[in-house]
Design an enzyme around this catalytic site. Structure first.
Site, PDB file in Angstrom:
ATOM      1  N   GLY A   1      31.404 -36.974 -85.882  1.00  0.00           N
ATOM      2  CA  GLY A   1      30.069 -37.559 -85.726  1.00  0.00           C
ATOM      3  C   GLY A   1      29.631 -38.440 -86.881  1.00  0.00           C
ATOM      4  N   GLY A   2      30.578 -38.908 -87.712  1.00  0.00           N
ATOM      5  CA  GLY A   2      30.201 -39.813 -88.796  1.00  0.00           C
ATOM      6  C   GLY A   2      29.099 -39.195 -89.649  1.00  0.00           C
TER       7      GLY A   2
ATOM      8  CB  SER B   1      29.809 -37.402 -93.270  1.00  0.00           C
ATOM      9  OG  SER B   1      29.126 -38.497 -93.788  1.00  0.00           O
TER      10      SER B   1
ATOM     11  CB  THR C   1      35.684 -37.669 -87.047  1.00  0.00           C
ATOM     12  OG1 THR C   1      35.529 -38.823 -87.872  1.00  0.00           O
ATOM     13  CG2 THR C   1      36.060 -36.494 -87.904  1.00  0.00           C
TER      14      THR C   1
END
Ligand code: GLY
Length: 560
Positions: A461-462, A441, A369
């Site tokens: 960062g998931g 997220s 991301t």
């Protein structure tokens, strides 16, 4: 002169407030763009200098990231944007990918009801309907001021002249080389081998962008590009059709807005869990005055960990696409509920996640991301997080169009109770359905202080995105760090399950960990990843801007 007691206390309080931290990051007088690559930030600033606004910059910088940072920048993915206009109006755009029409609840399960490994993570079967171009055109139509061709022109120039490979980029490409070749074959036109200093050029992407500049949004969703893309995905065994592309729409959403002391925090609403989870975290810690403890002290880590644990348990159970599920936001965000959630918190002993709720997961490390933050000279602010989900998404690269396709279908819970690639266990609310958006997220956020724009912030960062954004805001606000220091500071993470605190390498002493262990906290002692790659902007008291560009990546703040 005589002062009343309340006035005296107020004066005392004002005098005790520390001076705002001296900037240690890039400082600009008027406007700034902070993104994962210098080229993308630079193109944004060029657009500003031509008279464009933050929304025009969003289009140019986003597309430039697809060129310079194909690891996560994309045409084949989606994202979320939160904005604040100079007049104080705020809003949010959801251009998250959606499940294709052919999707259904059990599509990734075998005949015995088990998840088929890899089917939602690698290759064409993992691809959801991309939303990026719809999002960019939606923003441009509503707020843009420069002609779209003028915005896209420097991006096409960048593709044609090529992008210099950085050391970190070369390492990433090398790391994923085999997977990219496995999915696309040895003859893929995407560079599968290169070293720092080489130049990446994708002429197919230049042609795609030229058609988009000429024909607009329709080119991607109804035109030649749509036809090529749908046929390509289907030929590779995927589910996305021309009909799926034609029916994709970005959605304006009401952002999640909450106060924390004298801050007003504006963040992304479902189908992202970012704003709701962060709202819960801040409201759970607010009564404890975290600022009286030292930054990253055992007490500060303990308090945040307990808030993270409780909010992630709710996240995974209640949140999903609001167009498909009823989310009890009024309860989840109510003061009474959040106070009650912290009733079991004790300074003496860790709460067990098994006592907060149930589940069994493995953690997967990830920092895919990408996020960028923009403030223009008119006072508009834009905060965008965009993704392909995994690194280079599904690894499926369309040679003819010049970009990677997402593997966002993995952000659904393929089977409620079984963890996805981020180790997050989802529930029924995030099960798969045709045209549904998968839970995210991503937490693009804007913060006001005393009613004025103060921070623009976000990160990849998931599952660690939310805790990294929360820590960055607290670093700046409670621990009075400059924007750059707040971004640089070592981070930690807890997500309810697995019941482990992860610490960034090298950032936390053995003594801190021992003191937490003595209270029953379990600590991930294995190799730990960096957590997030935050790109942020702080408005200084004199109106200048300080960038926080994360040194964990090639991130760069450019301003003027
Ligand atoms: N794919 C990562 C996220 O949406 O949070």
């Amino acid at each position: 002169m005589k002062y009343s007691l309340p006035l005296l206390l107020l004066l005392l309080f004002i005098n005790c407030k520390p001076n705002p931290a001296t900037p240690t990051g890039e400082v600009a007088d008027k406007a700034m763009v902070v993104s994962a690559r210098k080229e993308a930030s630079q193109i944004g600033v060029e657009i500003l200098k031509k008279g464009g606004n933050a929304f025009d910059v969003m289009v140019g910088t986003d597309l430039a990231l697809a060129v310079a940072y194909p690891f996560a920048g994309n045409l084949g993915g989606g994202g979320f944007m939160v904005y604040r206009q100079s007049n104080g109006d705020v809003g949010a755009l959801d251009y998250r990918e959606k499940a294709p029409l052919a999707a259904h609840r059990d599509m990734y399960l075998d005949s015995t009801g088990n998840v088929i490994p890899g089917m939602s993570t690698v290759g064409a079967t993992a691809v959801a309907v991309p939303g990026t171009l719809a999002g960019l055109f939606e923003v441009h139509e509503k707020f843009g001021t420069l002609p779209i061709e003028e915005i896209i022109a420097p991006v096409i120039e960048l593709v044609e002249q090529g992008v210099e490979v950085t050391e970190k980029q070369a390492n990433r490409l090398e790391y994923y080389r085999e997977q990219i070749m496995e999915v696309n074959g040895d003859n893929t036109l995407f560079y599968t081998s290169c070293k720092a200093g080489d130049t990446l050029r994708y002429s197919a992407l230049a042609n795609t962008l030229k058609r988009i500049a000429k024909n607009g949004r329709d080119e991607f969703y109804n035109g030649e590009t749509a036809k090529i893309l749908a046929k390509f995905i289907q030929d590779k065994g995927g589910f996305v059709t021309e009909e799926d592309l034609a029916s994709y729409e970005a959605q304006w959403r009401q952002p999640v807005i909450f106060t924390y002391k004298d801050l007003r925090i504006i963040s992304m609403s479902p189908p992202s869990s970012g704003g709701v989870t962060m709202n819960q975290i801040f409201k759970m810690i607010e009564p404890y005055d975290i600022g009286k403890y030292d930054h990253n002290s055992p007490e500060a880590i303990q308090l945040l960990t307990e808030a993270f644990r409780r909010s992630y348990a709710d996240r995974n159970f209640y949140l999903g696409d609001p167009d498909f599920v009823d989310i009890p936001l009024d309860v989840l965000l109510s003061g009474a509920y959040l106070k009650e959630r912290m009733d079991t918190f004790s300074w003496d002993q860790a709460t067990l996640s098994s006592e907060v709720s149930h589940g069994e997961v493995q953690i997967a490390e990830s920092m895919e991301t990408t996020h960028y933050s923009i403030v223009d000279g008119f006072g508009n602010a834009v905060s965008v997080t965009t993704t392909l989900n995994g690194a280079y998404g599904s690894k499926l690269y369309c040679d003819e169009l010049g970009f990677f396709l997402n593997n966002e279908m993995d952000d659904f819970s393929s089977k409620p109770g079984v963890p996805n690639m981020f180790g997050l266990t989802g529930a029924e609310a995030n099960s798969i359905a045709a045209e549904k958006r998968m839970l995210s997220s991503m937490t693009p956020t804007i913060v006001e202080k005393d009613g004025n724009l103060w921070l623009v912030v976000g990160t990849p960062g998931g599952s660690t995105i939310i805790t990294a954004v929360a820590q960055t805001i607290l670093n700046a606000y409670e621990f009075n760090q400059s924007m750059q220091d707040a971004v640089n500071a070592p981070r930690f993470h807890h997500q309810w399950l697995p019941d482990l605190i992860i610490f960034e390498p090298g950032g936390f002493s053995g003594d801190i960990k021992d003191r937490l262990k003595a209270k029953g906290y379990q600590i991930n002692e294995d190799r730990t990843p960096v957590i997030g790659k935050v790109d942020a902007i702080r408005v200084l008291p004199d109106g200048r801007l300080e960038g926080g560009a994360d040194p964990r990546g090639d991130d760069t703040a450019v301003g003027y």
